[in-house]
Design an enzyme around this catalytic site. Structure first.
Site, short mmCIF file in Angstrom:
data_model
loop_
_atom_site.label_atom_id
_atom_site.label_comp_id
_atom_site.label_asym_id
_atom_site.label_seq_id
_atom_site.Cartn_x
_atom_site.Cartn_y
_atom_site.Cartn_z
N THR A 94 2.78 -2.31 -8.86
CA THR A 94 2.09 -2.97 -9.89
C THR A 94 0.74 -3.13 -9.30
OG1 THR A 94 4.16 -4.28 -10.57
CG2 THR A 94 2.04 -4.85 -11.28
N LYS A 169 2.89 -2.82 -18.00
CA LYS A 169 3.41 -3.88 -17.28
C LYS A 169 2.90 -5.09 -17.01
CE LYS A 169 5.44 -5.31 -13.36
NZ LYS A 169 6.82 -5.92 -13.07
N LYS A 244 0.08 -12.99 -9.72
CA LYS A 244 -0.48 -11.60 -9.26
C LYS A 244 -0.74 -10.83 -10.58
CE LYS A 244 0.16 -7.11 -7.73
NZ LYS A 244 1.09 -6.18 -6.88
P1 NAD Z 1 6.60 -5.84 -0.07
O1 NAD Z 1 5.45 -6.52 0.41
O2 NAD Z 1 7.92 -6.57 0.09
O3 NAD Z 1 6.48 -4.31 0.46
C1 NAD Z 1 5.43 -3.64 0.47
C2 NAD Z 1 5.73 -2.67 1.35
O4 NAD Z 1 4.64 -1.40 1.62
C3 NAD Z 1 5.76 -3.55 2.90
O5 NAD Z 1 6.81 -3.06 3.63
C4 NAD Z 1 4.70 -3.11 3.77
O6 NAD Z 1 4.66 -2.82 5.23
C5 NAD Z 1 4.44 -1.44 3.23
N1 NAD Z 1 3.02 -1.02 3.07
C6 NAD Z 1 1.89 -1.39 2.80
N2 NAD Z 1 0.69 -0.73 2.97
C7 NAD Z 1 1.43 0.60 3.46
C8 NAD Z 1 0.93 1.77 4.09
N3 NAD Z 1 -0.44 1.98 3.89
N4 NAD Z 1 1.76 2.94 4.34
C9 NAD Z 1 3.21 2.40 4.34
N5 NAD Z 1 3.69 1.34 4.22
C10 NAD Z 1 2.89 0.14 3.71
O7 NAD Z 1 6.49 -6.02 -1.46
P2 NAD Z 1 7.44 -5.63 -2.96
O8 NAD Z 1 8.01 -6.82 -3.24
O9 NAD Z 1 8.41 -4.53 -2.45
O10 NAD Z 1 6.57 -5.46 -4.08
C11 NAD Z 1 6.07 -3.84 -3.91
C12 NAD Z 1 5.29 -3.67 -5.33
O11 NAD Z 1 6.20 -3.75 -6.53
C13 NAD Z 1 4.24 -4.52 -5.59
O12 NAD Z 1 3.20 -4.04 -6.36
C14 NAD Z 1 4.81 -5.62 -6.79
O13 NAD Z 1 3.80 -6.38 -7.61
C15 NAD Z 1 6.02 -4.92 -7.36
N6 NAD Z 1 6.84 -5.77 -8.01
C16 NAD Z 1 7.64 -6.38 -7.09
C17 NAD Z 1 8.61 -7.03 -7.70
C18 NAD Z 1 9.53 -8.07 -6.86
O14 NAD Z 1 10.39 -8.75 -7.58
N7 NAD Z 1 9.52 -8.13 -5.58
C19 NAD Z 1 9.14 -6.81 -9.00
C20 NAD Z 1 8.45 -5.95 -9.81
C21 NAD Z 1 7.32 -5.18 -9.08
#
Ligand code: NAD
Length: 298
Positions: A94, A169, A244
């Site tokens: 997102t 979204k 966010k």
């Molecule tokens: P998170 O922080 O748990 O996971 C993100 C991952 O990306 C981490 O493991 C991090 O190490 C990795 N990362 C960051 N930069 C990187 C890079 N350059 N190379 C490789 N890996 C890298 O976040 P999340 O909760 O999994 O959310 C991910 C996305 O999904 C966000 O944009 C969030 O807004 C969206 N989202 C989350 C939810 C939720 O409920 N958690 C729901 C809908 C959407």
């Protein structure tokens, strides 16, 4: 099954990549976190040493990263210089609409097909393979995008061209933030007026106030279906995540010249709630702030 690279194996990406592997898709995985990478390997993915290595022989690249700057940097520095010619690139993070459009333009300039395809549904839906994807891409590319996302999805909807997935979204989540606050205000007022919460739930569920925040995600403990409210507001959709998305909506509204006073108020209220130490609680816990009962959360 297309060889797929999956980058970003956090709370969401972990379950998503596992579902691809479970469906028989060969998944090359990479994350900056060694623990996340290990978990992906134990879920049937092949761990790679870098993003560049993960994308090198992939027909599909899927990314699930925290925010716009992460996505811009990863695509510019790792994915586009190393991905195989003709690969389909799908970002499910997102992020802001401008970043999504900038990456799409960069990818198109180098001959790649690209989609922004953020998801609705949290960690549980990611693990269950029941996410709703909203995709922004060329209409001609949508069938391939849908096919690639299917093992992780309840539904994949074509929102429009580049950036339309992110636009859908943030508009959806702004509506959710506003409707949750309205629901919380209504239950708090009902309580002050001596109306039992379960009575109001039944009536609002069958009247014109009906909405998802009332009927499927009631913020009052012990009322309606099982929700995070019944578990101390743990898990669910964190206030920090809602905040966010509301900030992204406000930034987009300011740039587009759209009037979003309710979204603005929702952002302010969720910022206030988060600042009081509740960023990690489910977003429906804001009910307790409106009731003047923050103590109920400790
Ligand atoms: P998170 O922080 O748990 O996971 C993100 C991952 O990306 C981490 O493991 C991090 O190490 C990795 N990362 C960051 N930069 C990187 C890079 N350059 N190379 C490789 N890996 C890298 O976040 P999340 O909760 O999994 O959310 C991910 C996305 O999904 C966000 O944009 C969030 O807004 C969206 N989202 C989350 C939810 C939720 O409920 N958690 C729901 C809908 C959407």
């Amino acid at each position: 099954m297309s060889r797929t690279a999956f980058i970003g194996l956090g709370n969401m990406g972990s379950g998503m990549a596992a579902n691809l592997a479970k469906a028989g898709v060969p998944v090359s995985a990479f994350d900056l976190s060694a623990a996340a990478l290990e978990r992906a390997a134990s879920n049937g993915c092949t761990a790679r040493a870098s993003a560049a290595a993960a994308v090198a022989d992939a027909e599909v690249v899927i990314t699930m990263l925290p925010a716009g700057p992460d996505v811009r940097a990863l695509y510019a520095d790792q994915v586009l210089p190393n991905a195989a010619k003709g690969a389909l690139l799908i970002d499910c993070s997102t992020i802001d609409v401008d970043s999504a459009r900038a990456v799409a333009a960069l990818a198109a300039g180098q001959g790649f097909r690209f989609a922004d395809a953020p998801v609705s549904g949290g960690v549980m839906a990611a693990e269950a393979g029941t996410l709703a994807f909203m995709a922004g891409c060329e209409a001609a590319d949508f069938p391939a995008v849908e096919l690639a996302l299917k093992p992780m999805a309840r539904v994949v909807i074509h929102a429009g061209d580049a950036g339309a997935g992110q636009a859908a979204k943030i508009c959806n989540n702004m509506l959710l933030g506003v409707s949750m606050l309205g629901t919380c205000e209504a239950f708090a007022l009902a309580e002050k007026l001596g109306l039992a919460a379960d009575r109001f739930f039944e009536i609002a569920s069958k009247s014109s106030g009906q909405c998802w925040s009332v009927t499927s995600y009631c913020p009052v403990p012990g009322v309606g279906p099982d929700t995070p409210a019944d578990h101390g507001y743990a898990g669910g959709f964190a206030t920090a995540m809602m905040l966010k998305d509301l900030k992204l909506a406000q930034e987009a509204a300011a740039r587009a010249g759209a009037a979003t006073p309710m979204g603005n108020a929702a952002e302010a209220l969720y910022a206030l709630f988060a600042a009081q130490g509740f960023a990690g609680r489910d977003f429906s816990a804001v009910l307790q702030m409106l009731r003047g009962e923050l103590g109920a959360l400790s």
